[in-house]
Design an enzyme around this catalytic site. Structure first.
Site, PDB file in Angstrom:
ATOM      1  N   LYS B  94       0.827  -1.219   0.000  1.00  0.00           N
ATOM      2  CA  LYS B  94       0.000   0.000   0.000  1.00  0.00           C
ATOM      3  C   LYS B  94       0.859   1.267   0.000  1.00  0.00           C
ATOM      4  O   LYS B  94       0.522   2.255   0.657  1.00  0.00           O
ATOM      5  CB  LYS B  94      -0.942   0.017   1.217  1.00  0.00           C
ATOM      6  CG  LYS B  94      -1.752  -1.266   1.446  1.00  0.00           C
ATOM      7  CD  LYS B  94      -2.874  -1.459   0.481  1.00  0.00           C
ATOM      8  CE  LYS B  94      -3.902  -2.478   0.948  1.00  0.00           C
ATOM      9  NZ  LYS B  94      -3.399  -3.841   1.166  1.00  0.00           N
ATOM     10  N   ARG B  95       1.969   1.218  -0.712  1.00  0.00           N
ATOM     11  CA  ARG B  95       2.865   2.353  -0.723  1.00  0.00           C
ATOM     12  C   ARG B  95       2.337   3.487  -1.595  1.00  0.00           C
ATOM     13  O   ARG B  95       1.523   3.267  -2.475  1.00  0.00           O
ATOM     14  CB  ARG B  95       4.246   1.942  -1.264  1.00  0.00           C
ATOM     15  CG  ARG B  95       4.994   0.949  -0.391  1.00  0.00           C
ATOM     16  CD  ARG B  95       5.355   1.549   0.940  1.00  0.00           C
ATOM     17  NE  ARG B  95       6.375   0.764   1.643  1.00  0.00           N
ATOM     18  CZ  ARG B  95       6.147  -0.234   2.486  1.00  0.00           C
ATOM     19  NH1 ARG B  95       4.916  -0.594   2.765  1.00  0.00           N
ATOM     20  NH2 ARG B  95       7.152  -0.862   3.074  1.00  0.00           N
TER      21      ARG B  95
END
Lengths: 273, 273
Positions: B94-95
């Site tokens: 989830k960067r």
């Protein structure tokens, strides 16, 4: 002071250094090799200790260096504790996920890295933000209005009630923080001073982290005027490359000192609210 | 096949295993100690090789184990390469961030960890997503509609044009992917099959990563029917704890096999589109 509220710790850090300045510890891969990161950061922390209220390592610039970088990030935070114990550490990681995954990120940030606060992404909603707000003495900063041109793609789109998405995020985040320990702040880019005014009006008490301050004093002054709270605090003005790559230790200290003085002057000059 | 398009590699992985199933390699801190992670994952990968098209390690459950976990994440991906070379690896991290920070995250995911794809957060806009789409053989999955209750806080809010935010995100993401190599997919939680129908209708060609499949066959069947593309592919049905904690190696393999068969049956039974 591990039992103090995060907001009190932040205020104390600002008072101790008489400074709104946060130094972004963002070693650039093209300029600083993985093995040099800790030494590089230590020099910056030593040069700026006492002049700044916070340090903000950007996780990506450590992750890109693999296991060496990951350890250097932990060691960098320990170095802040040792060299600049009154400053707080914001781990700039833009993390988030759901449920117990978010809990794992919070544990990583607060326990393994020993950060005081972590930047998070609000898109997943309040239950995903909550794990970062469980500890009264630690906090988080949720992305609200980022400094890049692409922020217009979603953040500034109007919602059905006429509000842009970023203000809806600000309002929600205020509620999420109030439901815990007032320990949720917002990230608002310095490239949008008009939006910063809007956010501060809606969220008078929230800490705001303001990245994107470069060498331009104008941006800094407009941002301080727009972003501080009623007490002239509550704003973390973050500068990175302009400080950490300013030159030798003396030049780094001079640049941090210049930013601190400019922010303080803008703060004194603003209209009393 | 490092020079193939990411979408072709994903399709080939699905064909090779005749499977839409992705195994979430999410070692739970309360059940699997840091030193056991690699051995634990190796057993799961060996038990499920050939039955699944992808593996999805959740970065948070490695980060929480500190440096040991960080290395175990890299070693886990290397183990997939060795034991299940036809499967793809989705690093669930989830960067996102802006500009060269996003580039550093992409380099970390694709070069240091050697992941084929990474999950990202779309809130920062297209210029922050672009660094993850530069390589034709690698890809990303942007959060669209997450499976948690708090997803309602922002993702389902109506925009000024009447569309919920998550569909606006889907449309933007489709444009961002088309502007690169068609290598951007979406994350849509299995708890919202009606929303999945909407997303698939707007984005007929995008890969969709579907987390949230538990032991319930109903969810799986409805999700497969709603989520596959016109070719009955393009959907990664991800299951984690129900597989990896199913029991011994035989029980793990049986559970993966059961999910694969259920997904394939639902796929065969759906109306031709």
């Amino acid at each position: 002071m591990p039992n103090s509220l995060f907001t009190d710790r932040l205020a104390a850090a600002m008072e101790a250094a008489d400074s709104l300045i946060c130094v972004g510890l963002d070693p650039q891969p093209a300029r600083t090799s993985p093995d040099e990161i800790l030494r590089f950061n230590t020099r910056v922390i030593e040069a700026t200790a006492g002049l700044v209220c916070a340090y903000k390592p950007q996780s990506a610039f450590y992750e890109v260096a693999g296991d060496v970088g990951w350890q250097a990030l932990k060691d960098t935070i320990a170095t802040v504790r040792r060299v600049a114990p009154q400053a707080i550490v914001v781990l700039d990681a833009k993390r988030n996920d759901i449920g117990n995954t978010a809990e794992a990120y919070a544990t990583s940030a607060f326990d393994w890295f020993d950060a005081d606060a972590v930047t998070i992404n609000p898109y997943l909603g309040g239950d995903a933000v909550a794990p970062f707000l469980q500890r009264p003495d630690r906090g988080a900063f949720a992305l609200c209005r980022t400094s890049n041109p692409g922020a217009e793609d979603l953040q500034s789109l109007p919602m059905a009630d006429g509000e842009p998405l970023y203000l809806t995020v600000a309002e929600r985040a205020r509620e999420w923080g109030e439901a815990h320990h007032g320990n949720l702040g917002l990230v608002v880019g310095a490239t949008w001073p008009d939006e910063l005014v809007q956010v501060r009006a809606r969220c008078p008490e929230m800490p705001i982290l303001l990245p994107g301050i470069g060498a331009q004093g104008g941006d800094l002054e407009a941002s301080v005027e727009a972003g501080v709270d009623a007490h002239g605090r509550g704003l973390l003005v973050s500068a990175s490359r302009s400080v950490i790559y300013a030159g030798d230790a003396e030049e780094i200290r001079a640049e941090a000192s210049r930013l601190r003085a400019a922010a303080n002057a803008a703060n004194l000059a603003r209209e009393p609210s």
